[in-house]
Design a protein around this motif. Structure first.
Motif, PDB file in Angstrom:
ATOM      1  N   PHE A   1    -104.504 -27.417 -72.602  1.00  0.00           N
ATOM      2  CA  PHE A   1    -104.116 -26.713 -73.834  1.00  0.00           C
ATOM      3  C   PHE A   1    -105.048 -25.509 -73.983  1.00  0.00           C
ATOM      4  O   PHE A   1    -106.249 -25.636 -73.716  1.00  0.00           O
ATOM      5  N   PHE A   2    -104.520 -24.399 -74.481  1.00  0.00           N
ATOM      6  CA  PHE A   2    -105.413 -23.252 -74.698  1.00  0.00           C
ATOM      7  C   PHE A   2    -104.915 -22.370 -75.839  1.00  0.00           C
ATOM      8  O   PHE A   2    -103.716 -22.317 -76.141  1.00  0.00           O
ATOM      9  N   LYS A   3    -105.879 -21.676 -76.443  1.00  0.00           N
ATOM     10  CA  LYS A   3    -105.563 -20.769 -77.551  1.00  0.00           C
ATOM     11  C   LYS A   3    -104.923 -19.495 -77.016  1.00  0.00           C
ATOM     12  O   LYS A   3    -105.099 -19.153 -75.846  1.00  0.00           O
ATOM     13  N   ASP A   4    -104.241 -18.791 -77.871  1.00  0.00           N
ATOM     14  CA  ASP A   4    -103.605 -17.528 -77.446  1.00  0.00           C
ATOM     15  C   ASP A   4    -104.613 -16.572 -76.822  1.00  0.00           C
ATOM     16  O   ASP A   4    -104.309 -15.891 -75.845  1.00  0.00           O
ATOM     17  N   ASP A   5    -105.830 -16.525 -77.389  1.00  0.00           N
ATOM     18  CA  ASP A   5    -106.799 -15.558 -76.863  1.00  0.00           C
ATOM     19  C   ASP A   5    -107.395 -16.004 -75.508  1.00  0.00           C
ATOM     20  O   ASP A   5    -108.224 -15.307 -74.945  1.00  0.00           O
ATOM     21  N   HIS A   6    -106.957 -17.168 -75.019  1.00  0.00           N
ATOM     22  CA  HIS A   6    -107.387 -17.620 -73.695  1.00  0.00           C
ATOM     23  C   HIS A   6    -106.220 -17.640 -72.712  1.00  0.00           C
ATOM     24  O   HIS A   6    -106.333 -18.237 -71.633  1.00  0.00           O
ATOM     25  N   LYS A   7    -105.102 -17.011 -73.091  1.00  0.00           N
ATOM     26  CA  LYS A   7    -103.947 -17.015 -72.183  1.00  0.00           C
ATOM     27  C   LYS A   7    -104.308 -16.354 -70.860  1.00  0.00           C
ATOM     28  O   LYS A   7    -104.803 -15.225 -70.840  1.00  0.00           O
ATOM     29  N   PRO A   8    -104.058 -17.034 -69.728  1.00  0.00           N
ATOM     30  CA  PRO A   8    -104.410 -16.426 -68.438  1.00  0.00           C
ATOM     31  C   PRO A   8    -103.443 -15.288 -68.079  1.00  0.00           C
ATOM     32  O   PRO A   8    -102.318 -15.247 -68.565  1.00  0.00           O
ATOM     33  N   LYS A   9    -103.918 -14.417 -67.196  1.00  0.00           N
ATOM     34  CA  LYS A   9    -103.044 -13.331 -66.732  1.00  0.00           C
ATOM     35  C   LYS A   9    -102.049 -13.917 -65.725  1.00  0.00           C
ATOM     36  O   LYS A   9    -102.339 -14.930 -65.076  1.00  0.00           O
ATOM     37  N   PRO A  10    -100.880 -13.283 -65.588  1.00  0.00           N
ATOM     38  CA  PRO A  10     -99.886 -13.818 -64.651  1.00  0.00           C
ATOM     39  C   PRO A  10    -100.495 -13.990 -63.264  1.00  0.00           C
ATOM     40  O   PRO A  10    -101.278 -13.147 -62.809  1.00  0.00           O
ATOM     41  N   GLY A  11    -100.149 -15.090 -62.625  1.00  0.00           N
ATOM     42  CA  GLY A  11    -100.636 -15.317 -61.257  1.00  0.00           C
ATOM     43  C   GLY A  11    -101.788 -16.288 -61.179  1.00  0.00           C
ATOM     44  O   GLY A  11    -102.033 -16.885 -60.137  1.00  0.00           O
ATOM     45  N   LEU A  12    -102.517 -16.452 -62.288  1.00  0.00           N
ATOM     46  CA  LEU A  12    -103.703 -17.320 -62.208  1.00  0.00           C
ATOM     47  C   LEU A  12    -103.319 -18.796 -62.065  1.00  0.00           C
ATOM     48  O   LEU A  12    -103.960 -19.551 -61.345  1.00  0.00           O
ATOM     49  N   MET A  13    -102.252 -19.191 -62.758  1.00  0.00           N
ATOM     50  CA  MET A  13    -101.917 -20.618 -62.755  1.00  0.00           C
ATOM     51  C   MET A  13    -100.461 -20.847 -62.403  1.00  0.00           C
ATOM     52  O   MET A  13     -99.566 -20.220 -62.965  1.00  0.00           O
ATOM     53  N   SER A  14    -100.236 -21.718 -61.465  1.00  0.00           N
ATOM     54  CA  SER A  14     -98.907 -22.273 -61.248  1.00  0.00           C
ATOM     55  C   SER A  14     -99.111 -23.471 -60.358  1.00  0.00           C
ATOM     56  O   SER A  14    -100.213 -23.704 -59.868  1.00  0.00           O
ATOM     57  N   GLN A  15     -98.083 -24.248 -60.197  1.00  0.00           N
ATOM     58  CA  GLN A  15     -98.179 -25.424 -59.330  1.00  0.00           C
ATOM     59  C   GLN A  15     -96.767 -25.830 -59.006  1.00  0.00           C
ATOM     60  O   GLN A  15     -95.860 -25.600 -59.799  1.00  0.00           O
ATOM     61  N   THR A  16     -96.563 -26.484 -57.878  1.00  0.00           N
ATOM     62  CA  THR A  16     -95.221 -26.956 -57.565  1.00  0.00           C
ATOM     63  C   THR A  16     -94.773 -27.984 -58.608  1.00  0.00           C
ATOM     64  O   THR A  16     -93.716 -27.858 -59.207  1.00  0.00           O
ATOM     65  N   PHE A  17     -95.605 -28.994 -58.853  1.00  0.00           N
ATOM     66  CA  PHE A  17     -95.185 -30.086 -59.734  1.00  0.00           C
ATOM     67  C   PHE A  17     -95.769 -29.997 -61.146  1.00  0.00           C
ATOM     68  O   PHE A  17     -96.935 -29.660 -61.316  1.00  0.00           O
ATOM     69  N   THR A  18     -94.955 -30.374 -62.124  1.00  0.00           N
ATOM     70  CA  THR A  18     -95.501 -30.671 -63.463  1.00  0.00           C
ATOM     71  C   THR A  18     -95.627 -32.180 -63.605  1.00  0.00           C
ATOM     72  O   THR A  18     -96.504 -32.686 -64.273  1.00  0.00           O
ATOM     73  N   GLY A  19     -94.713 -32.895 -62.988  1.00  0.00           N
ATOM     74  CA  GLY A  19     -94.717 -34.358 -63.051  1.00  0.00           C
ATOM     75  C   GLY A  19     -93.342 -34.864 -62.671  1.00  0.00           C
ATOM     76  O   GLY A  19     -92.385 -34.087 -62.592  1.00  0.00           O
ATOM     77  N   SER A  20     -93.238 -36.170 -62.438  1.00  0.00           N
ATOM     78  CA  SER A  20     -91.923 -36.704 -62.087  1.00  0.00           C
ATOM     79  C   SER A  20     -91.059 -36.809 -63.347  1.00  0.00           C
ATOM     80  O   SER A  20     -91.581 -36.846 -64.463  1.00  0.00           O
ATOM     81  N   SER A  21     -89.766 -36.876 -63.143  1.00  0.00           N
ATOM     82  CA  SER A  21     -88.842 -36.969 -64.283  1.00  0.00           C
ATOM     83  C   SER A  21     -89.137 -38.233 -65.086  1.00  0.00           C
ATOM     84  O   SER A  21     -89.114 -38.217 -66.322  1.00  0.00           O
ATOM     85  N   SER A  22     -89.423 -39.336 -64.379  1.00  0.00           N
ATOM     86  CA  SER A  22     -89.706 -40.601 -65.079  1.00  0.00           C
ATOM     87  C   SER A  22     -91.011 -40.499 -65.860  1.00  0.00           C
ATOM     88  O   SER A  22     -91.137 -41.018 -66.966  1.00  0.00           O
TER      89      SER A  22
END
Ligand SMILES: Cc1ncc(COP(=O)(O)O)c(C=O)c1O
Length: 462
Positions: A319-340
């Motif tokens: 979780f992060f505050k608006d003033d800590h929003k990362p710039k595009p490209g810093l964060m991504s990942q293939t998975f968020t989690g399984s559907s279950s």
């Protein structure tokens, strides 16, 4: 109103019927699990072979001889050798709902019959939307501003993301503060935050961390003064060098050491005066005090810049505050989690928030009080063998044999054999045995049974 094909499918009466049948079968079979039970003689040999096979393939033996059979009943779990044990460590604080919980199974079925095994940041299903809303609303309900929620797949990764967000915002500052004896995970980054040399042996340094002594309830003001002094000294040594402070408000892996609001506020003041972001690592503490977030328990809502959760939440998130929003490209990942997982997470968190678990005098407080008073009685009878208990809410710990590490470890193994899963925390001379009970399904009678097994196990040990 127009309907998607999915809505038709998920409300199809055949699906409802199938789920009903599954629940009936589950109820019938799990009702046979009624208490602690020794292994079946006829399964012992095959179980030993199974354990050996797992050890060979995973490159090392399991810590406990634990391979679940796939079913359980509340806090009780059946192992593949037919034995039944109380699970009071829940995969180190994950199975908040115990074993084979009907509501969780139903949620998981909904996830399992959806189109994909996994959800990811590029393609996620609509269930994610309601989960993000629930998490964000709950985190911010008392005035916190950490409304942005980024899902991920482990606590260590949630922490990595937190560190990246803070480092990017505070660049060129690159150092972090963390508490002595903290645990933050096992990635290359987090291994250098976790304050245990053995966990990073042979690993190249990834991050500079300055350790601050944790709160000492026996010396309230003294421990605050010492921590503030250590922080200020380090800031003077590295002017402008610190980006963030990684705070575990209750130290879990170290054995349920509880901090204090005054202590955290004093350190946060120094953070604020020096543009240092406050990062709260709630991977272990989420839903373990009588508030959903432990920063809410300590009333630190206004001060959290970044927060990470995991374990009980079933999915992990930063979780992060608006003033800590990362710039595009810093964060991504293939998975968020399984559907279950995502469906189960929504179910479990909703249940916690809407049930009678939280708040003063809620279920967590009651379970803690019962556990505490039972352990106190044992400590009174056997002062040389048990001291404590320690901890708060659903994080309970005790010392056995005055914190001797080898004896503590031996005790946890004996306790396992006798039917209770616990885990060792910390190290000599303050090793502890800790319990992370499955709050949704634990009742006072379960705690009584667990405590009677603890007592018998202690009595049998010299
Ligand atoms: C406080 C804390 N942070 C981070 C982690 C790492 O979580 P995971 O094991 O899911 O990577 C843990 C795990 O025990 C933890 O207790």
């Amino acid at each position: 109103m127009a309907k998607t094909v999915a809505e038709g499918f998920f409300t199809d009466k055949r699906l409802k019927e199938a789920k009903k049948l599954i629940q009936e079968a589950l109820k019938e079979h799990q009702s046979k699990i009624t208490g602690v039970k020794a292994a079946d003689e006829g399964l012992k040999e095959s179980y030993t072979e199974l354990l050996k096979k797992v050890a060979d393939y995973r490159g090392g033996a399991l810590f406990y001889n634990y391979l679940g059979s796939g079913i359980g009943h509340g806090p009780l779990v059946e192992l593949a050798d037919g034995s039944v044990k109380y699970d009071f460590i829940t995969g180190i604080g994950v199975h908040y709902m115990g074993h084979s919980h009907p509501g969780v199974i139903e949620a998981q079925i909904d996830g399992a019959v959806s189109n994909t095994v996994m959800n990811g940041h590029l393609q996620q299903n609509l269930d994610t939307a309601r989960l993000l809303e629930l998490l964000s609303t709950q985190a911010c309900k008392n005035g916190a501003e950490v409304k942005n929620v980024f899902l991920t797949t482990s606590g260590a990764m949630a922490n990595e993301n937190a560190f990246k967000i803070i480092l990017q915002k505070r660049t060129p500052a690159s150092r972090f503060f963390a508490f002595e004896k903290c645990f933050a995970g096992r990635t290359l980054g987090m291994a250098w935050v976790t304050d245990k040399a053995a966990y990073r042996q042979g690993l190249p340094k990834t991050i500079d961390v300055d350790y601050i002594p944790f709160y000492d309830a026996n010396d309230h003001q003294g421990s605050i003064d010492r921590a503030v002094y250590a922080m200020k000294k380090s800031i003077t040594r590295f002017p402008g060098g610190h980006a963030g402070f990684c705070m575990e408000l209750i130290q879990g892996e170290n054995g349920s050491w509880v901090g204090h609001k005054d202590f955290f506020e004093a350190l946060i003041k120094v953070c604020q005066e020096n543009s240092i972001s406050v990062f709260i690592d709630e991977v272990q503490t989420f839903a373990r005090t009588n508030k959903l977030f432990t920063f809410q328990y300590f009333g630190l809502d206004k001060h959290a810049d970044v927060v990470a959760i995991g374990k009980n939440s079933q999915v992990c998130a930063t979780f992060f505050k608006d003033d800590h929003k990362p710039k595009p490209g810093l964060m991504s990942q293939t998975f968020t989690g399984s559907s279950s997982q995502i469906a189960a997470s929504y179910y479990v968190i909703n249940e916690i928030v809407n049930g009678d678990y939280m708040g003063e005098g809620g279920k967590i407080d009651k379970l803690h009080a019962r556990f505490k008073s039972n352990l106190e009685k044992i400590a009174k009878k056997h002062p040389e063998k048990l001291s404590g208990p320690f901890g708060i809410g659903a994080m309970v710990a005790m010392s056995v044999f005055k914190g001797d590490e080898a004896k503590t470890k031996a005790f946890t193994f004996k306790l396992f054999e006798n039917g209770v899963l616990s885990f060792m925390a910390g190290g000599h001379p303050t090793a502890r045995v800790r319990f992370l009970m499955p709050v949704l399904v634990t009742e006072e009678k379960h705690i009584d049974e667990v405590c009677s097994i603890i007592e018998k196990t202690l009595e049998a040990m010299e």
